[in-house]
Design a protein around this motif. Sequence first.
Motif, PDB file in Angstrom:
ATOM      1  N   GLU A  10      95.550  51.788  54.136  1.00 18.02           N
ATOM      2  CA  GLU A  10      95.927  50.505  54.417  1.00 18.02           C
ATOM      3  C   GLU A  10      97.473  50.235  53.838  1.00 18.02           C
ATOM      4  O   GLU A  10      98.288  49.612  54.378  1.00 18.02           O
ATOM      5  N   VAL A  11      97.524  50.942  52.570  1.00 19.11           N
ATOM      6  CA  VAL A  11      98.901  50.969  52.047  1.00 19.11           C
ATOM      7  C   VAL A  11      99.654  51.731  52.872  1.00 19.11           C
ATOM      8  O   VAL A  11     100.921  51.002  53.275  1.00 19.11           O
ATOM      9  N   GLN A  12      99.425  52.756  53.541  1.00 19.57           N
ATOM     10  CA  GLN A  12     100.229  53.495  54.423  1.00 19.57           C
ATOM     11  C   GLN A  12     100.421  53.018  55.466  1.00 19.57           C
ATOM     12  O   GLN A  12     101.471  53.037  56.158  1.00 19.57           O
ATOM     13  N   ARG A  13      99.649  52.173  56.242  1.00 16.78           N
ATOM     14  CA  ARG A  13      99.453  51.512  57.313  1.00 16.78           C
ATOM     15  C   ARG A  13     100.799  50.172  57.120  1.00 16.78           C
ATOM     16  O   ARG A  13     101.754  50.164  58.070  1.00 16.78           O
ATOM     17  N   LEU A  14     100.672  49.740  56.176  1.00 19.20           N
ATOM     18  CA  LEU A  14     101.721  48.627  55.848  1.00 19.20           C
ATOM     19  C   LEU A  14     103.173  49.085  55.723  1.00 19.20           C
ATOM     20  O   LEU A  14     104.199  48.853  56.379  1.00 19.20           O
ATOM     21  N   ARG A  15     103.133  50.295  54.918  1.00 21.76           N
ATOM     22  CA  ARG A  15     104.647  51.079  54.800  1.00 21.76           C
ATOM     23  C   ARG A  15     105.003  51.216  56.352  1.00 21.76           C
ATOM     24  O   ARG A  15     106.326  51.302  56.457  1.00 21.76           O
ATOM     25  N   LEU A  28     110.576  58.786  62.488  1.00 18.92           N
ATOM     26  CA  LEU A  28     109.608  58.840  61.741  1.00 18.92           C
ATOM     27  C   LEU A  28     108.192  58.383  62.361  1.00 18.92           C
ATOM     28  O   LEU A  28     106.915  58.197  61.581  1.00 18.92           O
ATOM     29  N   GLN A  29     108.125  58.053  63.329  1.00 16.59           N
ATOM     30  CA  GLN A  29     106.915  57.644  64.026  1.00 16.59           C
ATOM     31  C   GLN A  29     105.868  58.598  64.349  1.00 16.59           C
ATOM     32  O   GLN A  29     106.390  59.863  64.376  1.00 16.59           O
ATOM     33  N   ASN A  30     104.691  58.332  64.257  1.00 19.27           N
ATOM     34  CA  ASN A  30     103.614  58.964  64.561  1.00 19.27           C
ATOM     35  C   ASN A  30     102.493  58.611  64.887  1.00 19.27           C
ATOM     36  O   ASN A  30     102.572  57.437  64.973  1.00 19.27           O
ATOM     37  N   GLY A  31     101.487  59.200  65.536  1.00 17.26           N
ATOM     38  CA  GLY A  31     100.283  58.655  66.305  1.00 17.26           C
ATOM     39  C   GLY A  31      99.230  57.891  65.361  1.00 17.26           C
ATOM     40  O   GLY A  31      98.677  56.858  65.681  1.00 17.26           O
ATOM     41  N   GLU A  32      99.425  58.329  64.151  1.00 17.06           N
ATOM     42  CA  GLU A  32      98.451  57.775  63.383  1.00 17.06           C
ATOM     43  C   GLU A  32      98.999  56.233  62.720  1.00 17.06           C
ATOM     44  O   GLU A  32      97.921  55.380  62.189  1.00 17.06           O
ATOM     45  N   GLY A  33     100.094  56.109  62.900  1.00 18.92           N
ATOM     46  CA  GLY A  33     100.732  54.847  62.319  1.00 18.92           C
ATOM     47  C   GLY A  33     100.542  54.526  60.924  1.00 18.92           C
ATOM     48  O   GLY A  33     100.303  53.578  60.238  1.00 18.92           O
ATOM     49  N   LEU A  34     100.826  55.745  60.407  1.00 19.39           N
ATOM     50  CA  LEU A  34     100.776  55.701  58.674  1.00 19.39           C
ATOM     51  C   LEU A  34     101.921  56.360  58.307  1.00 19.39           C
ATOM     52  O   LEU A  34     102.486  57.575  58.652  1.00 19.39           O
TER      53      LEU A  34
END
Length: 235
Positions: A10-15, A28-34
């Motif tokens: 959840e933290v990584q998603r907000l970041r 820095l984009q990625n498929g996981e959204g993290l």
Amino acid sequence: LATTPEEVREVQRLRYQVFVEAMGLDSLQNGEGLEQDEYDDYCDHLLVRDTRTLKVVGTYRVLGGRGLAHTGGFYSEHEFDLSRLQHLRPRILEAGRACIHPDYRGGGVLMMLWAGLAACMKRENAEFLIGCASVSLADGGNTINGVYRQIANTHMAPPEYRVEPKLAFPLQDEAPATGVVVPALIKGYLRSGAWICGEPAWDPDFHCADLFMMLPLARLESRYARHYLKEEVAA
């Protein structure tokens, strides 16, 4: 503190939402959204959750002695030479990845995160808080130049605490344009007694310039000590 892998995500998603999507950092984009790196597994993650929506709306990443034994160094050592602080390492706590959802930037969430940092410092018996404060380069560097010129004469660390950027951001010699505003996070550090410890480093990945900040616990002003540390402070 995040206590489960789900909370860390959840933290990584907000970041990711704040650092990657909102700032338009395509690299820095990625498929996981993290937004994540190798330090996350060894850090504590402070989080603020909105109890109405249950969403994580603020976070700070904290690296202390236990995590440092695994990482072998502070995150900020990617950008700065911390040789002069070597003797202080056992007494240092590093805070980074400060992140607040745009809808919650009125001050309350930041105050809660700072209270959490103070609690972590007490738990770790840390005497110094360090971290990198970022300034966007979206305006071509005008803001970082103006901010640095504003605060360098009044908030520079003593020589024994100075650090050197490994990739220095080229500051302008001329006076900055008027109306430059010091970012809220940096202003909060300075009001609490923090120093900047040298010229800014250039972080091309995040398209920003970073100032190395250091806050000795002893310099926390009395009103902040009362609020964050719940200590008796003489009038």
